[in-house]
Design an enzyme around this catalytic site. Structure first.
Site, PDB file in Angstrom:
ATOM      1  N   GLY A 100      39.820  67.341  25.711  1.00  0.00           N
ATOM      2  CA  GLY A 100      41.275  67.502  25.692  1.00  0.00           C
ATOM      3  C   GLY A 100      41.881  67.429  27.088  1.00  0.00           C
ATOM      4  N   GLU A 103      42.301  63.883  27.654  1.00  0.00           N
ATOM      5  CA  GLU A 103      43.379  63.393  26.776  1.00  0.00           C
ATOM      6  C   GLU A 103      44.758  63.769  27.326  1.00  0.00           C
ATOM      7  OE1 GLU A 103      41.309  65.190  23.420  1.00  0.00           O
ATOM      8  OE2 GLU A 103      41.494  63.284  22.353  1.00  0.00           O
ATOM      9  N   GLU A 123      33.272  64.994  23.416  1.00  0.00           N
ATOM     10  CA  GLU A 123      33.417  65.729  22.151  1.00  0.00           C
ATOM     11  C   GLU A 123      32.233  65.547  21.212  1.00  0.00           C
ATOM     12  OE1 GLU A 123      35.854  64.257  23.733  1.00  0.00           O
ATOM     13  OE2 GLU A 123      37.763  65.306  23.473  1.00  0.00           O
TER      14      GLU A 123
END
Ligand code: 3H9
Length: 691
Positions: A100, A103, A123
């Site tokens: 994340g 991201e 992930e």
């Protein structure tokens, strides 16, 4: 506050501040939403610099939250707002930007990273896929080929590599400073990824990635699903792709594989020196290793590579020469694989002294004997070490089975003795069983933990018993396999069943690699203490009598014609038939499921006894031992996690069923019986029953 917002002129700074790694938990997400509100209502801003306080940008979503119900605000919504913000956001990355965190950076208009930064989407290693746009934005930014390589393996890349592939826009020593001062025209040239066209389809790259992950991570769902989504990014709109990604992420987050992989991830982090031992470990700059065979040379190299000076002791000049060759072979292999460079190789050579002179060990703070597996040999080594090493030095044995307490009693101060059980190849395998004897001092135990930290290994404390944690479970696994072999199956069928379970190889192929003689010697050592009523399967002994010791003799449970792959050996099948006839066993056909059930239940039962006996301190330690030392599938979370995921009552019922066949071998562990009766998992039993 988990997110800090400040302003200097027209530049706003948004800083993630959630030590130690800025994991993006609920508080961080709420803080980011507040920051967005503030920025959207501010006047005169030219840019927002997004960075992380402390040692990294962000390690990704807080994986500890994955067991709990979803709680807003959600990361995809935050990233969509950052991406759509009128004021451009610039990611200034130091340390890691993972999952994340990466991201979030992809939601920004521009990305600058420090040279030491690591960026990636790992992930899949936690059994999920990037769930906040990674599978859709990354291919739009860097193309399908790079995206599948990065996401399907989960391996992060350096800042330099990230710039090469177009994942970031620049590398700078102080990314925050540069992001704040960068010409605004340059930032505005950076487009939001949402405005980029769909990536071009690349069937070849997708197929190559699929082939790779089927080989490297067989059985694992997340890498396959991630590739599907990346492939889809070339076919659908961003919003459609993001919706598909979110649905997949939420499904996998709750799936057993993710739970198991997260369990191992956190168990690894939990395996470290306990607080009360801190500061008691010896410095490890000068260490002695006794025995320069495969194991000793591997241990010596691991130490040399981490900067320790090593005295490698051998019995005569020929063995000294052999020890030097063994270490040199590892140095050469590491050079060839690019793990070290010529300078590091030379530094390793300079730090090594192989000799027969125990006097050369006089400055060592730790000595690890890795000599022949014989109590007499080890006692004699310890008595020499005792004379030459400082009184405070820790004396460690790498024995796999022998009684550490008995060995300790042979020296004047048994508190300095500890077991340090490495796994071959010792410079590669991550596990280190630290065997705590009855008299082992805190300093000796702490030194074991300190050594694990220095060598980058995962330490697990084991008590003294035959085989400690790992080899005790292994012995039971092999016994169960041999029983199935005698009663109806072939090594091939048994191995296949366990490969389907998730092992890289089954028990027979693995034994052919390590050699049948080691287990044979152990069985002879155990003859005197074995319960005479316990069923004994003699097939492995017959194999050794026939000289079939495994690959090193050209044949073991299998034949290896021309040194190639394994083929079935009819002699082995005949031996099993012969022994079964002699023992009046009526052979039957076991299905692969039945084989698996027997072998796995046997291991679980033994492991539960290991907990009950206090040999392992917690179930997660057994998980680490089985995953890192014995090839138990990581995506099943280790043996005890697997037992809990099957359900202790199911395990107990299976054991009761088998107990009807053989009440000695299959007697259910009292720990399993206890848990089943009280409706508890094994981990709950531990927390309530062990201190
Ligand atoms: C994700 O991002 C999903 C998104 O795509 C979608 C969202 C919608 N969560 O390893 P260390 C803790 S999935 C919670 O010892 P290091 C760790 O447990 C995530 N906690 O330090 C430890 O705690 P403690 C994708 C985490 O310097 C402490 O931080 N990201 C997390 O050797 C220090 O960790 C990943 O897979 C986390 N995500 O290594 C990255 N990460 O002190 C996973 C760490 O209480 N993390 N902690 O034991 C790592 O690879 C390493 O921890 C890292 C630091 C390289 C960051």
């Amino acid at each position: 506050m988990s997110v800090q917002v400040s302003r200097e002129g027209s530049v706003a700074f948004v800083t993630l501040d959630n030590p130690p790694v800025n994991a993006i938990g609920r508080a961080v997400r709420a803080g980011l939403m507040d920051a967005l509100d503030e920025i959207e209502s501010a006047v005169g801003l030219s840019r927002v610099v997004l960075s992380g306080a402390g040692r990294c940008f962000a390690a990704g979503a807080d994986a500890k939250e994955f067991d709990a119900p979803l709680q807003g605000p959600h990361l995809p919504d935050i990233i969509a707002r950052i991406e759509a913000c009128d004021v451009p956001w610039v990611a200034a990355i130091t340390g890691v930007a993972l999952g994340g965190g990466c991201e979030l950076a992809l939601g920004c208009r521009y990305r600058i990273a420090a040279p030491s930064a690591q960026i990636g989407l790992p992930e899949v290693t936690l059994g999920v896929i990037p769930g906040a746009g990674g599978t859709q934005r990354l291919p739009r930014l860097v193309g399908i080929k790079t995206a599948v390589q990065l996401i399907a393996t989960g391996k992060p890349v350096s800042a330099v590599r990230a710039e090469e592939v177009g994942l970031i826009d620049g590398v700078a020593d102080d990314p925050v400073e540069v992001a704040a001062r960068l010409d605004i025209g340059t930032i505005e040239l950076g487009q939001s990824i949402a405005s980029l066209p769909q990536p071009e389809a690349n069937a070849e790259a997708v197929e190559a990635a699929r082939a790779l992950i089927r080989k490297k991570t067989p059985h694992q769902i997340a890498p396959e699903r991630a590739i599907d989504l990346i492939e889809k990014s070339a076919l659908v709109s961003l919003s459609e792709g993001l919706a598909a990604e979110r649905a997949t992420f939420l499904e996998l987050r709750e799936a057993p594989q993710s739970s198991a992989l997260r369990h191992v991830f956190f168990a690894e982090r939990g395996a470290r020196m306990p607080e009360p031992l801190r500061g008691q470990d010896a410095a490890l700059d000068v260490v002695t290793v006794v025995g320069g065979g495969t194991m000793g040379a591997g241990i010596a190299y691991a130490l040399l590579n981490k900067g320790s000076k090593v005295t490698l002791l051998e019995t005569d000049d020929d063995d000294v020469a052999r020890a030097n060759v063994n270490v040199e072979k590892i140095i050469a292999a590491s050079l060839k694989r690019g793990l070290i460079n010529e300078d590091a190789a030379e530094a390793c050579r300079q730090r090594l002294t192989a000799t027969t002179d125990y006097g050369a060990a006089s400055e060592s703070t730790l000595a690890i004997e890795a000599a022949f597996e014989s109590m007499e040999v080890k006692k004699s080594i310890f008595s020499k070490l005792e004379v030459h090493l400082p009184d405070s030095a820790v004396l460690a044995t790498n024995t796999s089975y022998l009684d550490v307490d008995a060995l300790a009693m042979s020296v004047l101060d048994p508190s300095r003795v500890v077991g340090l059980h490495f796994f071959a190849p010792a410079h590669i395998m991550k596990l280190l069983e630290i065997v705590q004897g009855g008299k082992t001092s805190d300093a000796a135990l702490a030194t074991g933990f300190g050594l694990a930290k220095r060598l980058g290994k995962i330490p697990v404390v084991a008590g003294v018993c035959d085989g400690f944690i790992g080899n005790r479970i292994l012995a039971r696994y092999r016994e169960a396999a041999d029983t199935v072999l005698m009663d109806g199956s072939t090594p091939w069928e048994i191995d296949e069943a366990m490969v389907e379970f998730g092992y890289a190889m089954g028990p027979y192929e693995a034994q052919d690699l390590s050699g049948l003689d080691i287990a044979h010697a152990n069985r002879r050592r155990q003859d005197a203490t074995r319960d005479p009523e316990r069923r004994y399967i003699p097939i492995a002994d017959r194999m050794v009598e026939l000289g079939k010791l495994g690959k090193k003799t050209g044949a073991g449970w299998y034949r290896y014609p021309g040194g190639g792959g394994k083929v079935e050996d009819p002699i082995v099948a005949d031996l099993a038939l012969e022994e079964a006839r002699f023992a009046k066993v009526e052979r039957k056909d076991y299905s692969a499921d039945e084989i698996r059930e027997r072998l796995v239940m046997a291991m679980i039962n033994e492991a539960a006894d290991i907990l009950g006996d206090g040999i392992a301190k917690r179930p997660s330690d057994i998980d680490l031992v089985t995953v890192h030392g014995y090839g138990f599938p990581r995506w099943r979370g280790g043996l005890m996690h697997h037992a809990d995921s099957i359900g202790v009552d199911v395990v107990f019922n299976a054991l009761k069923r088998f107990e009807e066949e053989d009440s000695i071998v299959w007697k259910p562990s009292h720990v399993i019986a206890d848990c089943a009766e009280r409706g508890m998992s094994l981990s709950e039993w531990m927390s309530g029953s062990f201190s």
